[in-house]
Design an enzyme around this catalytic site. Sequence first.
Site, PDB file in Angstrom:
ATOM      1  N   GLY A   1       0.822  -1.200   0.000  1.00 33.67           N
ATOM      2  CA  GLY A   1       0.000   0.000   0.000  1.00 33.67           C
ATOM      3  C   GLY A   1       0.858   1.251   0.000  1.00 33.67           C
ATOM      4  O   GLY A   1       0.591   2.195   0.722  1.00 33.67           O
ATOM      5  N   HIS A   2       1.907   1.247  -0.846  1.00 32.05           N
ATOM      6  CA  HIS A   2       2.787   2.397  -0.962  1.00 32.05           C
ATOM      7  C   HIS A   2       3.592   2.306  -2.260  1.00 32.05           C
ATOM      8  O   HIS A   2       3.562   1.286  -2.945  1.00 32.05           O
ATOM      9  CB  HIS A   2       3.737   2.496   0.239  1.00 32.05           C
ATOM     10  CG  HIS A   2       4.663   1.336   0.358  1.00 32.05           C
ATOM     11  ND1 HIS A   2       4.372   0.234   1.122  1.00 32.05           N
ATOM     12  CD2 HIS A   2       5.878   1.105  -0.199  1.00 32.05           C
ATOM     13  CE1 HIS A   2       5.374  -0.629   1.044  1.00 32.05           C
ATOM     14  NE2 HIS A   2       6.298  -0.129   0.243  1.00 32.05           N
ATOM     15  N   ALA A   3       4.293   3.382  -2.558  1.00 30.38           N
ATOM     16  CA  ALA A   3       5.248   3.414  -3.663  1.00 30.38           C
ATOM     17  C   ALA A   3       6.554   3.968  -3.111  1.00 30.38           C
ATOM     18  O   ALA A   3       6.577   4.578  -2.043  1.00 30.38           O
ATOM     19  CB  ALA A   3       4.739   4.300  -4.795  1.00 30.38           C
TER      20      ALA A   3
ATOM     21  N   ARG B   1       2.395  -0.481  -4.988  1.00 25.77           N
ATOM     22  CA  ARG B   1       2.250  -1.926  -4.837  1.00 25.77           C
ATOM     23  C   ARG B   1       1.400  -2.258  -3.624  1.00 25.77           C
ATOM     24  O   ARG B   1       1.473  -1.595  -2.588  1.00 25.77           O
ATOM     25  CB  ARG B   1       3.599  -2.628  -4.746  1.00 25.77           C
ATOM     26  CG  ARG B   1       4.309  -2.653  -3.396  1.00 25.77           C
ATOM     27  CD  ARG B   1       5.022  -1.384  -2.963  1.00 25.77           C
ATOM     28  NE  ARG B   1       5.730  -0.675  -3.976  1.00 25.77           N
ATOM     29  CZ  ARG B   1       6.982  -0.916  -4.343  1.00 25.77           C
ATOM     30  NH1 ARG B   1       7.697  -1.775  -3.680  1.00 25.77           N
ATOM     31  NH2 ARG B   1       7.549  -0.239  -5.307  1.00 25.77           N
TER      32      ARG B   1
END
Length: 137
Positions: free
Chosen positions: A54-56, A101
Amino acid sequence: MTIKKSVTNCELISIPKIPDTRGNLSVIENDLIPFEIKRVYYLYDVPAGAERGGHAHIEQKEFLIALSGSFDVILNDGQTEKTITLNKPYEGLLITEGIWRELKNFSSGSVCLVLASEVFEEEDYIRVFEDFLESKV
C-alpha cells in the site's frame, strides 16, 4: 529525458534452481537483479485477509520472492494496474521505483522475502494513493 515508470518495467525473473534429491537450492548473486542489495526483510504470519504494501517508493527498487506459499502483488503506475501471483521460490518479481504496490491474498504459511536497493528511509515512501497519483502528473 525522464523515463516514465510503468508496470511494464516490472518483471518476473527466474532464480537459478539447482535440483538435488536431498532438496532444491536456489541462488541469488549480484548479476541476477539490477541493483546492489542494501536491505533484506521478510513478511510472514500474515493473517487471513490482511494486506501489506500500500505504498510506492521514490527511489527504491525491490525484488520480491514467495519463499513459501503464495500471494498476489498488485502493481499500479497511475494508469495501468497489473496483478502478479508469486508462488514459486525460484522466481522473483522486480518492482522498479515509482510503482504503487499492494500485497494481498496471502496463503497460510506464506513467506515473502524482499531484497531492497536502499536502506529504510521514510522520506522515500509515498503512502497515500492520491499523493502517488499527483506525483505522476
